[in-house]
Design an enzyme around this catalytic site. Structure first.
Site, PDB file in Angstrom:
ATOM      1  N   LYS A   1       0.816  -1.218   0.000  1.00 32.18           N
ATOM      2  CA  LYS A   1       0.000   0.000   0.000  1.00 32.18           C
ATOM      3  C   LYS A   1       0.852   1.272   0.000  1.00 32.18           C
ATOM      4  O   LYS A   1       0.400   2.331   0.430  1.00 32.18           O
ATOM      5  CB  LYS A   1      -0.993   0.037   1.191  1.00 32.18           C
ATOM      6  CG  LYS A   1      -1.905  -1.173   1.307  1.00 32.18           C
ATOM      7  CD  LYS A   1      -2.558  -1.580  -0.004  1.00 32.18           C
ATOM      8  CE  LYS A   1      -3.483  -0.533  -0.578  1.00 32.18           C
ATOM      9  NZ  LYS A   1      -3.943  -0.903  -1.953  1.00 32.18           N
TER      10      LYS A   1
ATOM     11  N   ARG B   1       5.147   5.541   2.249  1.00 35.30           N
ATOM     12  CA  ARG B   1       4.296   6.710   2.444  1.00 35.30           C
ATOM     13  C   ARG B   1       4.045   6.851   3.932  1.00 35.30           C
ATOM     14  O   ARG B   1       4.438   5.978   4.711  1.00 35.30           O
ATOM     15  CB  ARG B   1       2.976   6.529   1.694  1.00 35.30           C
ATOM     16  CG  ARG B   1       2.158   5.387   2.231  1.00 35.30           C
ATOM     17  CD  ARG B   1       1.064   4.975   1.310  1.00 35.30           C
ATOM     18  NE  ARG B   1      -0.055   5.895   1.362  1.00 35.30           N
ATOM     19  CZ  ARG B   1      -1.306   5.528   1.057  1.00 35.30           C
ATOM     20  NH1 ARG B   1      -1.552   4.273   0.697  1.00 35.30           N
ATOM     21  NH2 ARG B   1      -2.287   6.391   1.116  1.00 35.30           N
TER      22      ARG B   1
ATOM     23  N   TYR C   1      -2.459  10.889 -11.170  1.00 35.46           N
ATOM     24  CA  TYR C   1      -1.793  10.911 -12.472  1.00 35.46           C
ATOM     25  C   TYR C   1      -1.937   9.573 -13.185  1.00 35.46           C
ATOM     26  O   TYR C   1      -1.876   8.521 -12.572  1.00 35.46           O
ATOM     27  CB  TYR C   1      -0.301  11.236 -12.303  1.00 35.46           C
ATOM     28  CG  TYR C   1      -0.053  12.704 -12.158  1.00 35.46           C
ATOM     29  CD1 TYR C   1       0.122  13.513 -13.289  1.00 35.46           C
ATOM     30  CD2 TYR C   1      -0.010  13.307 -10.907  1.00 35.46           C
ATOM     31  CE1 TYR C   1       0.332  14.877 -13.170  1.00 35.46           C
ATOM     32  CE2 TYR C   1       0.200  14.675 -10.775  1.00 35.46           C
ATOM     33  CZ  TYR C   1       0.366  15.451 -11.910  1.00 35.46           C
ATOM     34  OH  TYR C   1       0.567  16.804 -11.795  1.00 35.46           O
TER      35      TYR C   1
ATOM     36  N   HIS D   1     -10.610   6.515   1.723  1.00 41.01           N
ATOM     37  CA  HIS D   1     -10.401   5.880   3.025  1.00 41.01           C
ATOM     38  C   HIS D   1     -11.600   6.151   3.927  1.00 41.01           C
ATOM     39  O   HIS D   1     -12.234   7.193   3.811  1.00 41.01           O
ATOM     40  CB  HIS D   1      -9.150   6.458   3.695  1.00 41.01           C
ATOM     41  CG  HIS D   1      -7.885   5.958   3.094  1.00 41.01           C
ATOM     42  ND1 HIS D   1      -6.641   6.357   3.536  1.00 41.01           N
ATOM     43  CD2 HIS D   1      -7.656   5.104   2.072  1.00 41.01           C
ATOM     44  CE1 HIS D   1      -5.712   5.751   2.814  1.00 41.01           C
ATOM     45  NE2 HIS D   1      -6.302   4.990   1.921  1.00 41.01           N
TER      46      HIS D   1
END
Length: 298
Positions: free
Chosen positions: A55, A138, A246, A265
């Site tokens: 993820k 992330r 994108y 989410h």
């Protein structure tokens, strides 16, 4: 060499870039030739592996990297180094799953499960101790919620019972640190394991949050890390208003990531989210020290 090959390929209308067969998969050269491989190609062990994180944007990274004419990407997640039953099948089995590539190309495989696997670093090192590793990360708290979201949708689709995220994040009034999604976000713990087998110079960290906001600078860093000539340019990307991220444009084709990507989410109880963030903070600080870099995670 290369020019003759590309002239030959365009003559016969053969494209070396992925064709958008299944939006979730990048088709590589091998899928165009189920019977005979293109002349001059072979299947080779990867020169670089995207090791994770789940993820974190591994699919986006692979698809974007695949724009590069000198990259041959494996079509599926192989799970060779993290699943014992696959590892037992041996190295030849693994190599057979790689795409056909030309001598000037580098082969890249991605399996996000590698980063959090206890055995993967040692096994990859045994195969090739000088391999270049790509790790895309992330914000770890956001990654937990994203991890939950994926499992939640998978369970819904398979008609299995689902739980609210708070019920998984909290047990008996305290943060449930044994919850797998939290364990996977302890980047420092997993990174230590990799650094026991590889020097930091061989692990390039891609900022997953930056990749989504503005892909090009992150991909140019990857090109440099992999010693690839700069071929990825801003016109390879366009912002898709509907999807909110994108998409890729190369070889006159446009393709976006699968609709399972970029899902909204769930709203998480703010007290619980705060508990999660403060628990991860110490781990993040340790991670920044290990990799000699900071990221702006909340």
């Amino acid at each position: 060499g290369v020019d003759i090959i590309s002239i030959f390929l365009s003559e016969f209308g053969i494209t070396m870039d992925p064709v958008d067969l299944d939006p979730g998969l990048s088709a590589n050269v091998s899928s165009d030739f189920p019977t005979s491989p293109p002349p001059g190609t072979s299947k080779r062990a990867p020169h670089s592996i995207i090791i994770g994180v789940r993820k974190g944007g591994t699919r986006a990274l692979l698809e974007m990297l695949d724009i590069h004419p000198e990259v041959a990407a494996a079509a599926t997640e192989v799970h060779f180094f993290d699943w014992d039953e696959n590892y037992a099948k041996g190295f030849e089995w693994y190599r057979e799953l790689m795409p056909y590539s030309y001598p000037n190309q580098i082969t890249v495989e991605k399996t996000p499960g590698y980063f959090t696997s206890a055995l993967a670093p040692e096994r990859i090192c045994a195969m090739n101790s000088s391999i270049k590793l790509l790790l895309i990360l992330r914000d770890p708290a956001e990654r937990v919620v994203s991890d939950y979201t994926q499992v939640y949708f998978n369970r819904l689709e398979n008609h299995k019972p689902v739980q609210a995220i708070e019920n998984l994040l909290v047990r008996n009034g305290a943060l449930n640190i044994r919850y797998k999604a939290i364990q996977r976000s302890l980047y420092d713990v997993h990174m230590r394991n990799w650094l026991r087998h590889f020097p930091l110079e061989q692990i390039h960290i891609v900022d997953g949050d930056a990749l989504i906001r503005d892909p090009l600078p992150e991909l140019q860093k990857v090109e440099r890390f992999l010693n690839l000539p700069p071929r990825i340019v801003s016109s390879n990307f366009y912002f898709n208003q509907t999807k909110g991220f994108y998409c890729i444009r190369s070889d006159g084709r446009e393709r976006c990531l699968h609709e399972s990507k970029g899902r909204p989410h769930p709203a998480v109880n703010s007290t619980v989210l705060q508990q999660l963030r403060s628990y991860l903070q110490e781990h993040n600080r340790t991670f920044f020290r290990l990799v000699k870099r900071t990221f702006d995670w909340q």
